[in-house]
Design an enzyme around this catalytic site. Structure first.
Site, PDB file in Angstrom:
ATOM      1  N   MET A 282       0.563  -1.195  -0.314  1.00 15.89           N
ATOM      2  CA  MET A 282       0.014   0.255   0.001  1.00 15.89           C
ATOM      3  C   MET A 282       1.005   1.191   0.296  1.00 15.89           C
ATOM      4  O   MET A 282       0.900   1.627   0.587  1.00 15.89           O
ATOM      5  CB  MET A 282      -0.896  -0.002   1.650  1.00 15.89           C
ATOM      6  CG  MET A 282      -1.965  -1.023   1.145  1.00 15.89           C
ATOM      7  SD  MET A 282      -3.378  -0.580  -0.259  1.00 15.89           S
ATOM      8  CE  MET A 282      -3.143  -1.973  -1.404  1.00 15.89           C
ATOM      9  N   HIS A 283       1.299   1.207  -0.938  1.00 17.51           N
ATOM     10  CA  HIS A 283       2.902   2.700  -0.977  1.00 17.51           C
ATOM     11  C   HIS A 283       2.326   3.993  -0.171  1.00 17.51           C
ATOM     12  O   HIS A 283       2.629   4.815  -0.326  1.00 17.51           O
ATOM     13  CB  HIS A 283       3.083   2.760  -3.024  1.00 17.51           C
ATOM     14  CG  HIS A 283       3.450   1.997  -3.114  1.00 17.51           C
ATOM     15  ND1 HIS A 283       4.443   0.472  -3.244  1.00 17.51           N
ATOM     16  CD2 HIS A 283       1.980   0.474  -4.321  1.00 17.51           C
ATOM     17  CE1 HIS A 283       4.804   0.189  -4.435  1.00 17.51           C
ATOM     18  NE2 HIS A 283       4.007  -0.378  -4.999  1.00 17.51           N
ATOM     19  N   ASP A 284       1.023   4.135  -0.890  1.00 17.15           N
ATOM     20  CA  ASP A 284       0.252   5.331  -1.128  1.00 17.15           C
ATOM     21  C   ASP A 284       0.077   6.400   0.581  1.00 17.15           C
ATOM     22  O   ASP A 284       0.532   6.984   1.305  1.00 17.15           O
ATOM     23  CB  ASP A 284      -0.602   6.160  -1.689  1.00 17.15           C
ATOM     24  CG  ASP A 284      -0.353   6.439  -3.110  1.00 17.15           C
ATOM     25  OD1 ASP A 284       1.053   6.690  -3.402  1.00 17.15           O
ATOM     26  OD2 ASP A 284      -0.695   6.648  -3.903  1.00 17.15           O
TER      27      ASP A 284
END
Length: 310
Positions: free
Chosen positions: A231-233
């Protein structure tokens, strides 16, 4: 509360990050701005409106931003995020429209009115921010820092060296990193470690309407690693609230704007050319156990927030 402008291109991991930010009492979102990235700017704008409607936060202004990078041709990531950018869940009908002001003008007005410097969080390409820097340099002192999801010191996800957000508009990234505004770079060096295990994603689905929504959109997410989904962001919001989870190092970062290495973020780790200058704090490690625990704890908070009708 932390006053922020949130510049995004939802996008599934953007949607999850925004879900947390919208329902967290420690974050005060003054403005949401869209940019072309994961999908077109029309779709990213609509996705911001969908989420503010879902979380009963329609009072937060949404401004439509850049439809293309500063110089290069636009290419989306619908192959990862789906045609709409947020597939998998049937969102309520949108009850508001974007404001008439474009994203850059709206940012400038928000900064001009700010009593204390604001943080700008960007989870898409940095086109809007670069245009803000170019058009309103007199307002830069009103920006406390940029917290950017993007870049990598250890290899890319759209080429051997480039991360997607920087690759999408490297010319904008170059302007941002040369702006003189303090930068926290949250790149693939930590976001690829901050995985949500598949069993955790499945379990979230039984935790109220917010959990069901998150589980369905995360399941539709095409970015998958061994053991889970990155979940990069979400890491930008996690960093704002829990900077102690992250190990950061100060570097001078240069952006490669053209050629086969376009979009690369190069750190002068040996002080060969930067002459001791520094322009970014770069996250290089993360407490993954603390990240997962924190994330899971957010879901009941989202449900409570929606139940109270905020």
């Amino acid at each position: 509360m932390i006053p922020i402008i949130l510049d995004m291109d939802p996008g599934i991991d953007d949607a999850v990050a925004l879900s947390i930010a919208l329902s967290n009492p420690s974050i005060d979102i003054k403005l949401l701005t869209s940019v072309a990235g994961n999908v077109s700017v029309d779709k990213t704008t609509n996705n911001l409106l969908k989420l503010t409607t879902f979380f009963h936060q329609t009072q937060i202004p949404v401004a439509k931003g850049a439809s293309a990078p500063l110089k290069k041709d636009f290419s989306d990531a619908a192959y990862i995020h789906g045609e709409s950018g947020m597939p998998g869940y049937d969102f309520p009908q949108v009850t508001k429209e974007a404001i008439k002001l474009d994203a850059v003008t709206a940012m400038a007005e928000e900064l001009e009115a700010a009593i204390v410097p604001m943080t700008i969080v960007a989870t898409g390409s940095y086109t809007n921010i670069a245009m803000l820097i170019q058009k309103y340099p007199s307002l830069l002192h009103k920006i406390e820092k940029f917290v950017l999801m993007g870049g990598s010191l250890s290899g890319g996800n759209v080429s051997s060296v480039a991360e997607f957000n920087v690759f999408t508009d490297p010319d904008a990234a170059d302007i941002v990193f040369k702006s003189g505004v303090p930068i926290v770079m949250i790149g693939l060096d930590v976001t690829l470690k901050a995985l949500l295990p598949f069993e955790t994603i499945d379990a979230i689905g039984s935790q109220g309407e917010a959990g069901e929504m998150l589980q369905k959109v995360m399941t539709a997410y095409g970015d998958t690693a061994e053991g889970g989904k990155p979940m990069h962001d979400v890491n930008t919001i996690c960093y704002l609230l829990n900077p102690e989870f992250y190990t950061v190092k100060d570097y001078w970062i240069d952006i490669i704007v053209s050629g086969p290495a376009a979009g690369a973020t190069i750190a002068d780790t040996q002080n060969r050319w930067s002459e001791g200058r520094l322009n970014a704090q770069v996250a290089v490690d993360i407490d993954t156990t603390a990240f997962e625990k924190w994330f899971v704890e957010q879901v009941p908070k989202m449900n409570q927030y929606r139940k109270e009708g905020n």
